[in-house]
Design an enzyme around this catalytic site. Structure first.
Site, PDB file in Angstrom:
ATOM      1  N   TRP A  19       0.806  -1.225   0.000  1.00  0.00           N
ATOM      2  CA  TRP A  19       0.000   0.000   0.000  1.00  0.00           C
ATOM      3  C   TRP A  19       0.838   1.273   0.000  1.00  0.00           C
ATOM      4  O   TRP A  19       0.300   2.356  -0.189  1.00  0.00           O
ATOM      5  CB  TRP A  19      -0.931   0.014   1.222  1.00  0.00           C
ATOM      6  CG  TRP A  19      -0.237  -0.409   2.485  1.00  0.00           C
ATOM      7  CD1 TRP A  19      -0.260  -1.663   3.029  1.00  0.00           C
ATOM      8  CD2 TRP A  19       0.615   0.378   3.321  1.00  0.00           C
ATOM      9  NE1 TRP A  19       0.530  -1.700   4.166  1.00  0.00           N
ATOM     10  CE2 TRP A  19       1.073  -0.457   4.367  1.00  0.00           C
ATOM     11  CE3 TRP A  19       1.032   1.713   3.309  1.00  0.00           C
ATOM     12  CZ2 TRP A  19       1.926  -0.006   5.373  1.00  0.00           C
ATOM     13  CZ3 TRP A  19       1.884   2.160   4.301  1.00  0.00           C
ATOM     14  CH2 TRP A  19       2.327   1.310   5.317  1.00  0.00           C
ATOM     15  N   ASN A  20       2.150   1.179   0.252  1.00  0.00           N
ATOM     16  CA  ASN A  20       2.882   2.431   0.519  1.00  0.00           C
ATOM     17  C   ASN A  20       3.138   3.267  -0.734  1.00  0.00           C
ATOM     18  O   ASN A  20       3.211   4.484  -0.673  1.00  0.00           O
ATOM     19  CB  ASN A  20       4.170   2.155   1.294  1.00  0.00           C
ATOM     20  CG  ASN A  20       5.121   1.267   0.560  1.00  0.00           C
ATOM     21  OD1 ASN A  20       4.729   0.511  -0.325  1.00  0.00           O
ATOM     22  ND2 ASN A  20       6.388   1.333   0.908  1.00  0.00           N
TER      23      ASN A  20
ATOM     24  N   LYS B 126      -3.051  -8.416  -7.523  1.00  0.00           N
ATOM     25  CA  LYS B 126      -3.696  -8.440  -6.196  1.00  0.00           C
ATOM     26  C   LYS B 126      -3.080  -7.306  -5.394  1.00  0.00           C
ATOM     27  O   LYS B 126      -2.038  -7.461  -4.763  1.00  0.00           O
ATOM     28  CB  LYS B 126      -3.439  -9.787  -5.520  1.00  0.00           C
ATOM     29  CG  LYS B 126      -4.510 -10.271  -4.583  1.00  0.00           C
ATOM     30  CD  LYS B 126      -4.812  -9.380  -3.410  1.00  0.00           C
ATOM     31  CE  LYS B 126      -3.793  -9.478  -2.305  1.00  0.00           C
ATOM     32  NZ  LYS B 126      -3.922  -8.397  -1.305  1.00  0.00           N
TER      33      LYS B 126
ATOM     34  N   GLY C 251       6.620  -6.346  -0.486  1.00  0.00           N
ATOM     35  CA  GLY C 251       5.965  -6.295   0.820  1.00  0.00           C
ATOM     36  C   GLY C 251       6.928  -6.705   1.912  1.00  0.00           C
ATOM     37  O   GLY C 251       8.151  -6.613   1.750  1.00  0.00           O
ATOM     38  N   SER C 252       6.367  -7.191   3.001  1.00  0.00           N
ATOM     39  CA  SER C 252       7.192  -7.465   4.176  1.00  0.00           C
ATOM     40  C   SER C 252       8.028  -8.736   4.004  1.00  0.00           C
ATOM     41  O   SER C 252       7.671  -9.636   3.234  1.00  0.00           O
ATOM     42  CB  SER C 252       6.301  -7.598   5.409  1.00  0.00           C
ATOM     43  OG  SER C 252       5.449  -8.712   5.252  1.00  0.00           O
TER      44      SER C 252
ATOM     45  N   GLU D 129      10.569  -8.319  -3.505  1.00  0.00           N
ATOM     46  CA  GLU D 129      11.203  -7.060  -3.078  1.00  0.00           C
ATOM     47  C   GLU D 129      10.698  -6.799  -1.672  1.00  0.00           C
ATOM     48  O   GLU D 129       9.509  -6.507  -1.477  1.00  0.00           O
ATOM     49  CB  GLU D 129      10.814  -5.941  -4.058  1.00  0.00           C
ATOM     50  CG  GLU D 129      11.778  -4.770  -4.013  1.00  0.00           C
ATOM     51  CD  GLU D 129      11.359  -3.675  -3.053  1.00  0.00           C
ATOM     52  OE1 GLU D 129      11.859  -3.684  -1.898  1.00  0.00           O
ATOM     53  OE2 GLU D 129      10.555  -2.829  -3.439  1.00  0.00           O
ATOM     54  N   LEU D 130      11.598  -6.943  -0.686  1.00  0.00           N
ATOM     55  CA  LEU D 130      11.162  -6.994   0.712  1.00  0.00           C
ATOM     56  C   LEU D 130      11.605  -5.757   1.486  1.00  0.00           C
ATOM     57  O   LEU D 130      12.063  -4.780   0.911  1.00  0.00           O
ATOM     58  CB  LEU D 130      11.677  -8.294   1.335  1.00  0.00           C
ATOM     59  CG  LEU D 130      11.323  -9.550   0.518  1.00  0.00           C
ATOM     60  CD1 LEU D 130      11.948 -10.794   1.100  1.00  0.00           C
ATOM     61  CD2 LEU D 130       9.812  -9.710   0.390  1.00  0.00           C
TER      62      LEU D 130
ATOM     63  N   CYS E 207      10.219   1.404   1.969  1.00  0.00           N
ATOM     64  CA  CYS E 207      11.147   0.296   2.270  1.00  0.00           C
ATOM     65  C   CYS E 207      12.589   0.788   2.366  1.00  0.00           C
ATOM     66  O   CYS E 207      13.399   0.178   3.056  1.00  0.00           O
ATOM     67  CB  CYS E 207      10.991  -0.847   1.282  1.00  0.00           C
ATOM     68  SG  CYS E 207      11.064  -0.324  -0.421  1.00  0.00           S
TER      69      CYS E 207
ATOM     70  N   GLU F  59      12.396  -3.934  11.194  1.00  0.00           N
ATOM     71  CA  GLU F  59      11.882  -2.817  10.403  1.00  0.00           C
ATOM     72  C   GLU F  59      10.787  -2.079  11.192  1.00  0.00           C
ATOM     73  O   GLU F  59       9.930  -2.703  11.810  1.00  0.00           O
ATOM     74  CB  GLU F  59      11.301  -3.352   9.083  1.00  0.00           C
ATOM     75  CG  GLU F  59      10.932  -2.238   8.128  1.00  0.00           C
ATOM     76  CD  GLU F  59      10.550  -2.752   6.736  1.00  0.00           C
ATOM     77  OE1 GLU F  59       9.951  -3.826   6.637  1.00  0.00           O
ATOM     78  OE2 GLU F  59      10.868  -2.058   5.751  1.00  0.00           O
TER      79      GLU F  59
HETATM   80  P1  ADP Z   1       1.515  -5.278   5.020  1.00  0.00           P
HETATM   81  O1  ADP Z   1       0.658  -6.150   5.892  1.00  0.00           O
HETATM   82  O2  ADP Z   1       2.420  -4.389   5.779  1.00  0.00           O
HETATM   83  O3  ADP Z   1       0.731  -4.587   3.936  1.00  0.00           O
HETATM   84  P2  ADP Z   1       2.389  -7.608   3.615  1.00  0.00           P
HETATM   85  O4  ADP Z   1       3.728  -7.995   3.150  1.00  0.00           O
HETATM   86  O5  ADP Z   1       1.701  -8.535   4.573  1.00  0.00           O
HETATM   87  O6  ADP Z   1       2.546  -6.188   4.239  1.00  0.00           O
HETATM   88  O7  ADP Z   1       1.409  -7.359   2.384  1.00  0.00           O
HETATM   89  C1  ADP Z   1       1.816  -7.061   1.089  1.00  0.00           C
HETATM   90  C2  ADP Z   1       0.870  -7.741   0.121  1.00  0.00           C
HETATM   91  O8  ADP Z   1       0.923  -9.143   0.310  1.00  0.00           O
HETATM   92  C3  ADP Z   1      -0.600  -7.352   0.298  1.00  0.00           C
HETATM   93  O9  ADP Z   1      -1.191  -7.269  -0.975  1.00  0.00           O
HETATM   94  C4  ADP Z   1      -1.140  -8.524   1.089  1.00  0.00           C
HETATM   95  O10 ADP Z   1      -2.549  -8.698   0.945  1.00  0.00           O
HETATM   96  C5  ADP Z   1      -0.388  -9.685   0.481  1.00  0.00           C
HETATM   97  N1  ADP Z   1      -0.267 -10.905   1.320  1.00  0.00           N
HETATM   98  C6  ADP Z   1      -0.303 -10.996   2.671  1.00  0.00           C
HETATM   99  N2  ADP Z   1      -0.096 -12.277   3.062  1.00  0.00           N
HETATM  100  C7  ADP Z   1       0.076 -13.017   1.926  1.00  0.00           C
HETATM  101  C8  ADP Z   1       0.364 -14.403   1.653  1.00  0.00           C
HETATM  102  N3  ADP Z   1       0.519 -15.294   2.634  1.00  0.00           N
HETATM  103  N4  ADP Z   1       0.486 -14.788   0.362  1.00  0.00           N
HETATM  104  C9  ADP Z   1       0.381 -13.903  -0.639  1.00  0.00           C
HETATM  105  N5  ADP Z   1       0.116 -12.598  -0.446  1.00  0.00           N
HETATM  106  C10 ADP Z   1      -0.024 -12.137   0.814  1.00  0.00           C
END
Ligand code: ADP
Length: 464
Positions: free
Chosen positions: A143-144, A167, A217-218, A239-240, A273, A368
């Site tokens: 979302w950032n 997604k 994402g994370s 990309e984490l 990030c 982080e």
């Molecule tokens: P945050 O919760 O800080 O947004 P995430 O890394 O959990 O960071 O989320 C990044 C993306 O990954 C979002 O689109 C989220 O819906 C999706 N996501 C979360 N968990 C999973 C998973 N187990 N498999 C695939 N996508 C996921």
């Protein structure tokens, strides 16, 4: 009937509701994609990919090219929507939309050039390296940077000839949906399909019959995706997160270093990030550097992201705020001193915070934060600065400030990060990849080398 019973009887909404983190009001809603529908959507994406994949890279780029003008025309509206969904200051959100629109055509050209055939020959054999489609790509975005992240994931995947299921984060579904709608005005049906939901929909996509997963994402979610992708040996680009250090050497331009530290720690309320989260400053200049940093931090304006002159908005949601405040409170309890901020504000706001007297026993120096917090620790020697900067499983970006470029360059070369900036942020020149080292990345994207990660390399050889 008891209140508990009536709450339990109420129909459960399957809508994904987007909330404005600055006001707590609903921005809009979309129906969640049912989990059981996802394999069917992936099947349809495979069918659509056949025709799309049969075009050349250049033909696909031409299909997409007119979307740039549509994106430009709607940049203001997209920026407003992004700002309302995740709290980014309006000017930055509109800037993000404009950045995607303005760079769109050049990006297409760069991708086409990167994926062009290459010829390798020796005395006996001529080989052609082709960049063929992988098939169906799942693009899972955060979302950032709610416009830029879908843009950077989707464009190279499409030009490479893949069909894409996008997604977006559950926090910023509406703006990603608008981005996909604009591209879909030009794409053949079924080539780009949005999927709405949270981690459950993301996971279902990863487990479905996809060939490439592009995720930003994370680190924790990245590890889960890698595990889920493993049995099928699916290609992944992850990309984490990061825990980026800034090293301020004794001879640094302290005004420039402090300005960079404040900008890069508090931009997007630290939800970047490559935010500067750890600052190591030579003990001999610590006092002066901190004075300048505090002065510049006090000049920031936090508040309604749509108000003129506001440069720091809220955290994206209450969960993120609680995480950031938890790290701040624990660091203060363990002896950190607060030079600015340090306190929670009403709603989802966290004041821009500077903590000094921190050390690596504190969670805030290891995990982080993803919030508006800069932690400052003094060092006695360049060797110690390098040791501290590298004392982390992360390795995304880093920065070194110092006037002696040989010395700053030597420190930069020893920092274990994918991208290191000297007297600047970590972003490279046009055409450089966005790349993390250690646990900050697995695969990478952007730039010619990055674009090729979205394709299957094939070698076709014949005797001369
Ligand atoms: P945050 O919760 O800080 O947004 P995430 O890394 O959990 O960071 O989320 C990044 C993306 O990954 C979002 O689109 C989220 O819906 C999706 N996501 C979360 N968990 C999973 C998973 N187990 N498999 C695939 N996508 C996921």
């Amino acid at each position: 009937m008891s209140t508990a019973a009536s709450a339990a009887d109420a129909p459960v909404s399957t809508d994904l509701i987007s909330m404005d983190p600055a006001t707590g009001q609903e921005v809009g809603r979309v129906p969640r994609t049912p989990i059981e529908a996802i394999p069917k959507l992936v099947f349809a994406a495979h069918q659509a990919q056949r025709g799309w994949g049969a075009l050349t890279h250049a033909q696909r780029a031409e299909v997409l090219r007119p979307a740039a003008a549509r994106l430009k025309a709607e940049a203001r509206r997209l920026g407003e929507l992004a700002s309302r969904e995740m709290g980014k200051p309006l000017a930055e959100a509109v800037g993000e939309a404009n950045y995607c629109a303005d760079g769109f055509a050049a990006e297409l050209d760069e991708i086409v050039a990167a994926l062009a055939d290459a010829v390798r020959e020796d005395k006996r054999v001529t080989s052609i390296l082709r960049h063929a489609p992988l098939g169906v790509c799942a693009a899972i975005t955060p979302w950032n940077f709610p416009i830029l992240m879908p843009h950077q994931s989707v464009l190279p995947a499409l030009v490479a000839g893949n069909s894409v299921l996008l997604k977006p984060s559950e926090e910023t579904t509406l703006v990603a949906c608008e981005y996909a709608r604009i591209l879909n005005e030009f794409l053949p049906p079924g080539v780009l399909t949005p999927v709405f939901g949270d981690g459950a929909q993301g996971r279902a996509l990863v487990l479905a019959d996809v060939n490439l997963i592009v995720f930003t994402g994370s680190r924790e979610t990245g590890k889960r995706i890698l595990g889920d992708a493993g049995p099928g040996l699916k290609r992944v680009i992850l990309e984490l997160g990061g825990k980026d250090p800034l090293v301020v050497l004794e001879d640094a331009d302290l005004d420039a270093a402090a300005a960079f530290a404040v900008r890069n720690s508090f931009r997007n309320a630290g939800q970047v990030c490559v935010s500067t989260e750890r600052i190591y400053v030579d003990a001999r200049i610590r006092g002066e550097f901190l004075r300048k940093m505090v002065e510049k931090t006090q000049a920031l304006r936090q508040g309604d992201p749509r108000a003129e002159g506001v440069n720091v908005g809220p955290m994206v949601n209450a969960r993120q705020k609680a995480k950031v405040m938890g790290q701040i409170d624990a660091a203060i309890a363990a002896g950190a001193s607060v030079l600015a901020g340090g306190e929670s504000r009403e709603g989802n706001f966290v004041a821009p915070t500077i903590l000094a007297d921190v050390d690596h026993r504190m969670e805030i120096m290891r995990e982080e934060t993803f919030g508006p917090v800069a932690c400052v620790q003094a060092f006695q020697s360049d060797d110690e600065a390098v040791r501290l900067a590298n004392d982390t499983p992360f390795g995304l970006g880093a920065a070194v400030f110092g006037r002696d470029l040989d010395r700053a360059g030597a420190v930069a070369a020893r920092i274990e990060a994918g991208m290191v900036g000297i007297n600047q942020g970590c972003g490279g020149a046009d055409g450089c990849p966005w790349v993390g080292a250690k646990e900050s990345g697995y695969g990478f994207h952007t730039g010619p080398e990055g674009h090729r990660q979205f394709a299957q390399v094939r070698v076709i050889s014949r005797v001369k």
